[in-house]
Design a protein around this motif. Structure first.
Motif, PDB file in Angstrom:
ATOM      1  N   TYR A  71       1.088  -1.418   0.150  1.00 40.83           N
ATOM      2  CA  TYR A  71      -0.222   0.007  -0.022  1.00 40.83           C
ATOM      3  C   TYR A  71       0.809   1.023  -0.116  1.00 40.83           C
ATOM      4  O   TYR A  71       1.976   1.301   0.450  1.00 40.83           O
ATOM      5  N   TYR A  72       0.726   2.137  -0.951  1.00 44.18           N
ATOM      6  CA  TYR A  72       1.462   3.223  -0.816  1.00 44.18           C
ATOM      7  C   TYR A  72       1.848   4.669   0.122  1.00 44.18           C
ATOM      8  O   TYR A  72       2.458   5.033   0.182  1.00 44.18           O
ATOM      9  N   TYR A  78      -2.320   8.744   6.307  1.00 49.87           N
ATOM     10  CA  TYR A  78      -3.305   8.929   6.222  1.00 49.87           C
ATOM     11  C   TYR A  78      -4.194   9.202   6.962  1.00 49.87           C
ATOM     12  O   TYR A  78      -4.810  10.083   7.214  1.00 49.87           O
ATOM     13  N   THR A 104      -8.009  -0.313   5.324  1.00 48.20           N
ATOM     14  CA  THR A 104      -7.781   0.212   4.403  1.00 48.20           C
ATOM     15  C   THR A 104      -6.710  -0.679   3.596  1.00 48.20           C
ATOM     16  O   THR A 104      -6.467  -0.693   2.417  1.00 48.20           O
ATOM     17  N   VAL A 105      -5.713  -0.974   4.525  1.00 47.75           N
ATOM     18  CA  VAL A 105      -4.496  -1.797   3.583  1.00 47.75           C
ATOM     19  C   VAL A 105      -4.943  -3.323   3.092  1.00 47.75           C
ATOM     20  O   VAL A 105      -4.797  -3.975   2.178  1.00 47.75           O
ATOM     21  N   ASP A 107      -7.439  -3.979   2.297  1.00 51.74           N
ATOM     22  CA  ASP A 107      -8.883  -3.434   1.414  1.00 51.74           C
ATOM     23  C   ASP A 107      -8.125  -3.854   0.411  1.00 51.74           C
ATOM     24  O   ASP A 107      -8.360  -3.888  -0.385  1.00 51.74           O
ATOM     25  N   GLU A 108      -6.846  -3.010  -0.283  1.00 51.06           N
ATOM     26  CA  GLU A 108      -6.241  -2.856  -1.053  1.00 51.06           C
ATOM     27  C   GLU A 108      -5.623  -3.563  -1.754  1.00 51.06           C
ATOM     28  O   GLU A 108      -5.683  -4.044  -2.524  1.00 51.06           O
ATOM     29  N   LYS A 109      -4.862  -4.710   0.180  1.00 57.10           N
ATOM     30  CA  LYS A 109      -3.727  -6.483  -0.357  1.00 57.10           C
ATOM     31  C   LYS A 109      -5.069  -6.749  -1.836  1.00 57.10           C
ATOM     32  O   LYS A 109      -5.232  -7.566  -2.342  1.00 57.10           O
ATOM     33  N   ARG A 111      -7.689  -6.367  -3.235  1.00 52.15           N
ATOM     34  CA  ARG A 111      -7.842  -5.331  -4.469  1.00 52.15           C
ATOM     35  C   ARG A 111      -7.030  -6.113  -5.416  1.00 52.15           C
ATOM     36  O   ARG A 111      -7.170  -6.737  -6.776  1.00 52.15           O
ATOM     37  N   MET A 112      -5.689  -5.888  -4.519  1.00 54.56           N
ATOM     38  CA  MET A 112      -4.675  -6.837  -6.040  1.00 54.56           C
ATOM     39  C   MET A 112      -5.202  -7.502  -5.828  1.00 54.56           C
ATOM     40  O   MET A 112      -4.831  -7.978  -6.924  1.00 54.56           O
TER      41      MET A 112
END
Length: 146
Positions: A71-72, A78, A104-105, A107-109, A111-112
């Motif tokens: 996650y960037y 944040y 959020t992290v 969910d992003e992983k 999603r990736m």
């Protein structure tokens, strides 16, 4: 990026040279036979490039699936963004902000990973569709050379 630019410039030159050399070398076979052979070789080349590209894309997507990109945004950025955007909710605790960030992290992983699975399925099309065409034209090439 430079390699792609070099390849896209170099590849047409190689194909043109191959066509000219093949046509001159096989001039005695007749024009129709030469054109038929060239067409067969060009189809073989195009389908082989598609299969190789699909294989590379599957490998890259599998790498993203196994180890998704990080996650960037770090927690401090944040929290600062959260504080600026949520001026009406100043009573949110640090632990709630941290829990939101962790979610959020996560969910992003996820999603990736879903994106990588989708890319694998799409890339299979670059193998499954041109491979039978490649095999058919390869048999045709073998028959033509006999």
């Amino acid at each position: 990026m430079v390699a792609f630019a070099l390849l896209s410039t170099f590849l047409p030159v190689v194909i043109i040279i191959f066509v000219i050399v093949y046509a001159v070398k096989n001039k005695e076979k007749g024009e129709e036979a030469v054109i038929r052979h060239l067409y067969t070789y060009l189809v073989l080349f195009a389908t082989l490039m598609m299969v190789i590209g699909g294989g590379i894309s599957i490998f890259m997507a599998a790498a993203d699936l196994i180890s998704p990109p990080s996650y960037y945004q770090n927690y401090q950025d944040y929290k600062q963004m959260y504080d600026q955007g949520k001026t009406e909710n100043k009573n949110i605790s640090e632990t709630e902000i941290r829990a939101n960030y962790d979610q959020t992290v996560k969910d992003e992983k996820n999603r990736m990973k879903e994106s990588a699975k989708n890319q694998i399925i799409k890339s299979l099309g670059f193998i499954v569709i041109p491979l039978p065409i490649f095999l058919y034209f390869n048999r045709l090439r073998k028959r033509q050379s006999e």
